[in-house]
Design an enzyme around this catalytic site. Structure first.
Site, PDB file in Angstrom:
ATOM      1  CB  SER A 149      -0.876   0.030   1.259  1.00  0.00           C
ATOM      2  OG  SER A 149      -1.458   1.328   1.393  1.00  0.00           O
ATOM      3  CE1 TYR A 162      -3.679  -2.525   5.187  1.00  0.00           C
ATOM      4  CE2 TYR A 162      -3.308  -0.176   4.876  1.00  0.00           C
ATOM      5  CZ  TYR A 162      -3.546  -1.428   4.357  1.00  0.00           C
ATOM      6  OH  TYR A 162      -3.654  -1.588   2.993  1.00  0.00           O
TER       7      TYR A 162
HETATM    8  P1  NAD Z   1     -11.317  -6.343   0.523  1.00  0.00           P
HETATM    9  O1  NAD Z   1     -11.628  -6.356   1.980  1.00  0.00           O
HETATM   10  O2  NAD Z   1     -12.300  -5.766  -0.433  1.00  0.00           O
HETATM   11  O3  NAD Z   1     -10.922  -7.794   0.073  1.00  0.00           O
HETATM   12  C1  NAD Z   1      -9.983  -8.511   0.828  1.00  0.00           C
HETATM   13  C2  NAD Z   1     -10.019  -9.938   0.381  1.00  0.00           C
HETATM   14  O4  NAD Z   1      -9.204 -10.719   1.256  1.00  0.00           O
HETATM   15  C3  NAD Z   1     -11.423 -10.499   0.450  1.00  0.00           C
HETATM   16  O5  NAD Z   1     -11.621 -11.367  -0.646  1.00  0.00           O
HETATM   17  C4  NAD Z   1     -11.397 -11.258   1.777  1.00  0.00           C
HETATM   18  O6  NAD Z   1     -12.342 -12.308   1.789  1.00  0.00           O
HETATM   19  C5  NAD Z   1      -9.984 -11.781   1.762  1.00  0.00           C
HETATM   20  N1  NAD Z   1      -9.525 -12.167   3.085  1.00  0.00           N
HETATM   21  C6  NAD Z   1      -9.678 -11.486   4.261  1.00  0.00           C
HETATM   22  N2  NAD Z   1      -9.146 -12.199   5.269  1.00  0.00           N
HETATM   23  C7  NAD Z   1      -8.630 -13.329   4.706  1.00  0.00           C
HETATM   24  C8  NAD Z   1      -7.941 -14.444   5.226  1.00  0.00           C
HETATM   25  N3  NAD Z   1      -7.677 -14.534   6.536  1.00  0.00           N
HETATM   26  N4  NAD Z   1      -7.560 -15.431   4.383  1.00  0.00           N
HETATM   27  C9  NAD Z   1      -7.842 -15.354   3.054  1.00  0.00           C
HETATM   28  N5  NAD Z   1      -8.485 -14.306   2.504  1.00  0.00           N
HETATM   29  C10 NAD Z   1      -8.873 -13.313   3.320  1.00  0.00           C
HETATM   30  O7  NAD Z   1      -9.917  -5.623   0.417  1.00  0.00           O
HETATM   31  P2  NAD Z   1      -9.225  -4.868  -0.826  1.00  0.00           P
HETATM   32  O8  NAD Z   1      -9.472  -3.422  -0.635  1.00  0.00           O
HETATM   33  O9  NAD Z   1      -9.538  -5.536  -2.099  1.00  0.00           O
HETATM   34  O10 NAD Z   1      -7.683  -5.121  -0.432  1.00  0.00           O
HETATM   35  C11 NAD Z   1      -6.896  -6.130  -1.038  1.00  0.00           C
HETATM   36  C12 NAD Z   1      -5.427  -5.841  -0.732  1.00  0.00           C
HETATM   37  O11 NAD Z   1      -5.074  -4.558  -1.240  1.00  0.00           O
HETATM   38  C13 NAD Z   1      -5.098  -5.807   0.765  1.00  0.00           C
HETATM   39  O12 NAD Z   1      -3.825  -6.379   0.976  1.00  0.00           O
HETATM   40  C14 NAD Z   1      -5.071  -4.316   1.064  1.00  0.00           C
HETATM   41  O13 NAD Z   1      -4.269  -4.015   2.181  1.00  0.00           O
HETATM   42  C15 NAD Z   1      -4.488  -3.779  -0.223  1.00  0.00           C
HETATM   43  N6  NAD Z   1      -4.761  -2.349  -0.464  1.00  0.00           N
HETATM   44  C16 NAD Z   1      -6.048  -1.908  -0.665  1.00  0.00           C
HETATM   45  C17 NAD Z   1      -6.250  -0.557  -0.907  1.00  0.00           C
HETATM   46  C18 NAD Z   1      -7.623   0.010  -1.157  1.00  0.00           C
HETATM   47  O14 NAD Z   1      -7.767   1.231  -1.226  1.00  0.00           O
HETATM   48  N7  NAD Z   1      -8.650  -0.817  -1.299  1.00  0.00           N
HETATM   49  C19 NAD Z   1      -5.172   0.338  -0.947  1.00  0.00           C
HETATM   50  C20 NAD Z   1      -3.894  -0.152  -0.738  1.00  0.00           C
HETATM   51  C21 NAD Z   1      -3.705  -1.495  -0.503  1.00  0.00           C
END
Ligand code: NAD
Length: 254
Positions: A149, A162
């Site tokens: 991130s 985080y």
């Molecule tokens: P989200 O919550 O929409 O999806 C997360 C996914 O991970 C879901 O499919 C959930 O079921 C799965 N998950 C959660 N716990 C789990 C576990 N213990 N085992 C297996 N799967 C699990 O999140 P997102 O926004 O799509 O984020 C995905 C990645 O991107 C993360 O690593 C997050 O930190 C990173 N990220 C997101 C953003 C953003 O703005 N959305 C920005 C920077 C980084």
């Protein structure tokens, strides 16, 4: 504005990929993109069986290959079975995308031992043990992508733990890249800016109002924006890229 999903496909025919946490959000976008590029994809989920089945259905309807496999990445004992299931279904593993991650706001006052453990168990320990299990079977030319991130480099006092986990992820991208380079296995980090997903749906309007004015390209990210960068990272076009993290953030500095 151009449609990020209109990027040309890359050739991943014959490759097999695991995308952790790909039942929704960025992970689902990555799974669908890698399948469109030709890879057979393991759609990993912890609890969202129906959503994972829907991702698999969309991939197969588009002519791709995918299977949903349950494994809670925060539980050490469920990680090797995910790799074993991949080998059983598709016979090999070429690409691991460590996407599963959790995010919670906190303050120095509200951090608890439990909130620290939950973040590190998934975002850092799970990513590390997945990488270890995958690295034992990846061939030369294999690739690991760590979803980081932008907060790793510009952390916020509203999410201490985080941000700390994503800082650790960037370090691991460097160290794993260094260890696996001699086997010609690459490790690439992708650091998204703000992306509208299920994970932040509750407050996405408020986040968008805050982040869009700070984003030079003037919009929130979509899972397809991140998926396009992952598609590059795992392709031969990135053959000289390892041990580093690429910002995919529309120019946003958090
Ligand atoms: P989200 O919550 O929409 O999806 C997360 C996914 O991970 C879901 O499919 C959930 O079921 C799965 N998950 C959660 N716990 C789990 C576990 N213990 N085992 C297996 N799967 C699990 O999140 P997102 O926004 O799509 O984020 C995905 C990645 O991107 C993360 O690593 C997050 O930190 C990173 N990220 C997101 C953003 C953003 O703005 N959305 C920005 C920077 C980084």
């Amino acid at each position: 504005m151009s449609n990020p999903t209109s990027n040309p496909s890359r050739n991943l025919n014959g490759k097999v990929a695991i995308v952790t946490g790909s039942s929704k959000g960025i992970g689902a976008g990555i799974a669908e993109r890698l399948a469109r590029d030709g890879a057979s994809v393991v759609v990993n989920y912890a609890r969202s069986e129906k959503e994972a089945a829907a991702v698999v259905a969309r991939i197969t309807a588009a002519g791709g290959k995918a299977v949903a496999v349950q494994a809670d990445i925060s539980r050490a004992e469920q990680i090797q079975p995910l790799v074993d299931a991949t080998l059983r279904h598709f016979g090999r593993l070429d690409i691991l995308v460590n996407n599963a991650g959790i995010y919670q706001l906190d303050s120095l006052d509200t951090i608890t031992a439990d909130s620290i453990a939950r973040h590190f168990d998934l975002n850092v320990r799970g990513l590390t043990l997945m990488t270890q299990a995958a690295a034992r079977v990846l061939p030369a030319g294999g690739v690991i992508v760590n979803i980081s991130s932008g907060v790793a480099k510009s952390p916020s006092a509203q999410a201490h733990i985080y941000c700390a986990t994503k800082g650790a992820v960037d370090i691991l991208t460097r160290t794993f890249g260094a260890e696996l380079g001699p086997r010609n296995i690459r490790v690439v980090g992708i650091a998204p800016g703000f992306v509208a997903t299920d994970g932040n749906a509750d407050s996405s309007e408020a986040y968008a109002a805050y982040f869009v004015p700070k984003t030079p390209l003037g919009r929130v990210g979509q899972p397809a924006d991140i998926a396009a960068a992952v598609s590059f990272a795992v392709s031969g076009d990135a053959a000289w890229v390892t041990g580093c993290t690429i910002d995919v953030a529309g120019g946003l500095v958090f």
